[in-house]
Design an enzyme around this catalytic site. Structure first.
Site, PDB file in Angstrom:
ATOM      1  N   PHE A 111       0.817  -1.226   0.000  1.00  0.00           N
ATOM      2  CA  PHE A 111       0.000   0.000   0.000  1.00  0.00           C
ATOM      3  C   PHE A 111       0.841   1.262   0.000  1.00  0.00           C
ATOM      4  O   PHE A 111       0.357   2.344  -0.314  1.00  0.00           O
ATOM      5  CB  PHE A 111      -0.982  -0.006   1.175  1.00  0.00           C
ATOM      6  N   LYS A 112       2.111   1.163   0.354  1.00  0.00           N
ATOM      7  CA  LYS A 112       2.943   2.361   0.426  1.00  0.00           C
ATOM      8  C   LYS A 112       3.025   3.089  -0.912  1.00  0.00           C
ATOM      9  O   LYS A 112       3.299   4.279  -0.953  1.00  0.00           O
ATOM     10  CB  LYS A 112       4.326   2.009   0.939  1.00  0.00           C
TER      11      LYS A 112
END
Ligand SMILES: *Cc1c(COP(=O)(O)O)cnc(C)c1O
Length: 468
Positions: A111-112
């Protein structure tokens, strides 16, 4: 919008300054002076809109004085253009009123990418406008470094140097850092541990002559711009399951408290979120804190979910700031106690305030493995170890009977199963394949510099690269 430090003594900054500064000069974290609220009608109007359109509406109130609408629209479009799925963060149903929000469709499968990709565009825009260049330096135990490299590769105004412990990141993680061929990307394998890498980064920032000469900047998880980018997907997910006409809940695998804090921000902005579940692995400081009111650091355990192997959860300070009615002197007291004795105790009011929004659960290594197996068996869906922690925590909290079962539960899918193939294979017997865009990752040519755990050697390497 202006930003204030949780410790109250750093200068008040605008968005651009906040983004470039990262940490506040008094050691605190920047938060907006107030939380903008979107009306019920505005949130309802998100139904059927693209991820990018929702992002524009959610983000604009925080930075309208920095980027005009057309510029923001372009930055958002360019940030997410190469995501693999048109919905950017699609929902997959895995059980009864239970969903996974897939946040691993960006370039590095975690998700970064959502936050890094946008912050990359914002840095480039701001620095180009100012005629400046910066050197971004970071240490990584895996996901953050690859996301930063992916986001900043090929940009003109930025050099990026990522330090990682030589031989101690997974092969997929290493290759994501060492295979981009762009000249502004520098993967540095340090002969030492992750803590050594972090200490080197800190030492470079504390060497003011070097810091100024190189114009060092950081994009670590306390950067407000990163948290802000993550607020968007709480809105898109909730609206696609019926918000604002109904409530939803989220279960969030948590390490540094950045992702779940973004959910809390969405709630402040008017999104009807029932519960936010803090899902921890065996590094359970936050679960213990929510259960007892005592925040007490103990040693870090290595688990199969390494991105959550964290003891001090930096972004928690932002939640504490509001739980203490924005009393910066109270926060200074807590942080002083943490520094002195490795612990602090929450006031009863602050603990009660946090419990109004947050639930928590701790998930053991065995439970991670069983959850991956069970979900694969029942729904033919492969979770990674981090995402499995969110799913198990949600199921555990629902089984308690304390949560309303009619409220949809959205579990954040933090990483792709192929990023942690060994644990997934051990649980299911299936070795998850990399998605097509990365299928040849293991054949690509690697480029990295191995350096000793030595500050002077590192600094001269960096200076040599940025001068050329
Ligand atoms: C960074 C990360 C986390 C933890 O997120 P925080 O924002 O630090 O709480 C969880 N899972 C994965 C896969 C990550 O990369």
């Amino acid at each position: 919008m202006h930003y204030v430090s949780t410790r109250g003594t750093a200068p008040v900054l605008n968005f651009e300054e906040t983004m470039l500064a990262g940490l506040a000069r008094d050691g605190g974290l920047y938060v907006p002076q107030s939380w903008p609220v979107l009306s019920f009608e505005t949130i309802a109007s998100f139904a059927g809109k693209s991820y990018e359109q929702v992002a524009q509406a959610v983000i604009a109130p925080y930075l309208a004085e920095t980027y005009d609408a057309a510029t923001l629209e372009r930055l958002i479009r360019d940030a997410y253009a190469h995501f693999e799925h048109p919905a950017r963060a699609p929902l997959i149903q895995i059980g009864n009123n239970e969903w996974v929000m897939e946040l691993h469709r960006g370039g590095t499968l975690a998700f970064k990418d959502f936050a890094m990709k946008l912050i990359g565009q914002m840095f480039e825009e701001t620095l180009t406008r100012r005629g400046e260049r910066v050197t971004i330096i970071g240490a990584t135990s895996g996901d953050t470094g690859s996301a930063a490299i992916e986001a900043f590769r090929g940009l003109d105004a930025v050099d990026v140097f990522i330090l990682f412990p030589h031989g101690r990141v997974s092969e997929v993680q290493r290759r994501q850092m060492t295979t981009p061929a762009d000249a502004n990307v520098h993967a540095l394998a340090i002969e030492g541990s992750f803590d050594d890498c972090q200490a080197l980064v800190k030492a470079m920032f504390n060497d003011h002559a070097f810091r100024d000469a190189q114009k060092l900047a950081a994009v670590n998880s306390i950067n407000w711009a990163r948290v802000l980018a993550q607020v968007v997907y709480y809105f898109t997910a909730a609206v696609s399951l019926g918000a604002p006409h109904r409530k939803v809940s989220f279960s969030v695998p948590t390490g540094n408290f950045g992702d779940i804090f973004a959910g809390w921000v969405a709630k402040q902005m008017g999104l009807p979120i029932d519960r936010l579940i803090i899902a921890t692995n065996e590094n359970d400081i936050l679960h213990r804190c929510l259960s007892t009111g005592e925040y007490a650091v103990s040693g870090v355990k290595r688990t199969s979910a390494p991105s959550m192997d964290i003891q001090v959860s930096s972004n928690f300070e932002r939640a504490l700031f509001d739980a203490y009615g924005r009393d910066a002197s109270a926060i200074r007291g807590l942080m002083e106690s943490l520094k002195q004795s490795g612990a602090f105790t929450l006031s009863e009011t602050a603990l009660a305030t946090l419990r109004e929004d947050f639930d928590s659960a701790r998930v053991s290594e065995d439970e991670v493995s069983h959850t991956i197996r069970d979900v694969h068996h029942a729904a033919h869906y492969l979770l990674d170890t981090h995402s499995a922690i969110g799913v198990h925590a949600a199921r555990q909290r629902r089984a308690s009977g304390e949560l309303d079962p009619s409220v949809p539960m959205i579990c954040l899918g933090c990483a792709h199963a192929a990023k942690f193939p060994d644990a997934v294979a051990a649980a299911t017997g299936i070795r998850p394949a990399l998605p097509p865009a990365l299928a040849d990752l293991l054949e690509r040519e690697e480029r990295m510099q191995v350096l000793p755990n030595d500050l002077a050697a590192l600094q001269s390497h960096i200076s040599g690269k940025t001068e050329s």
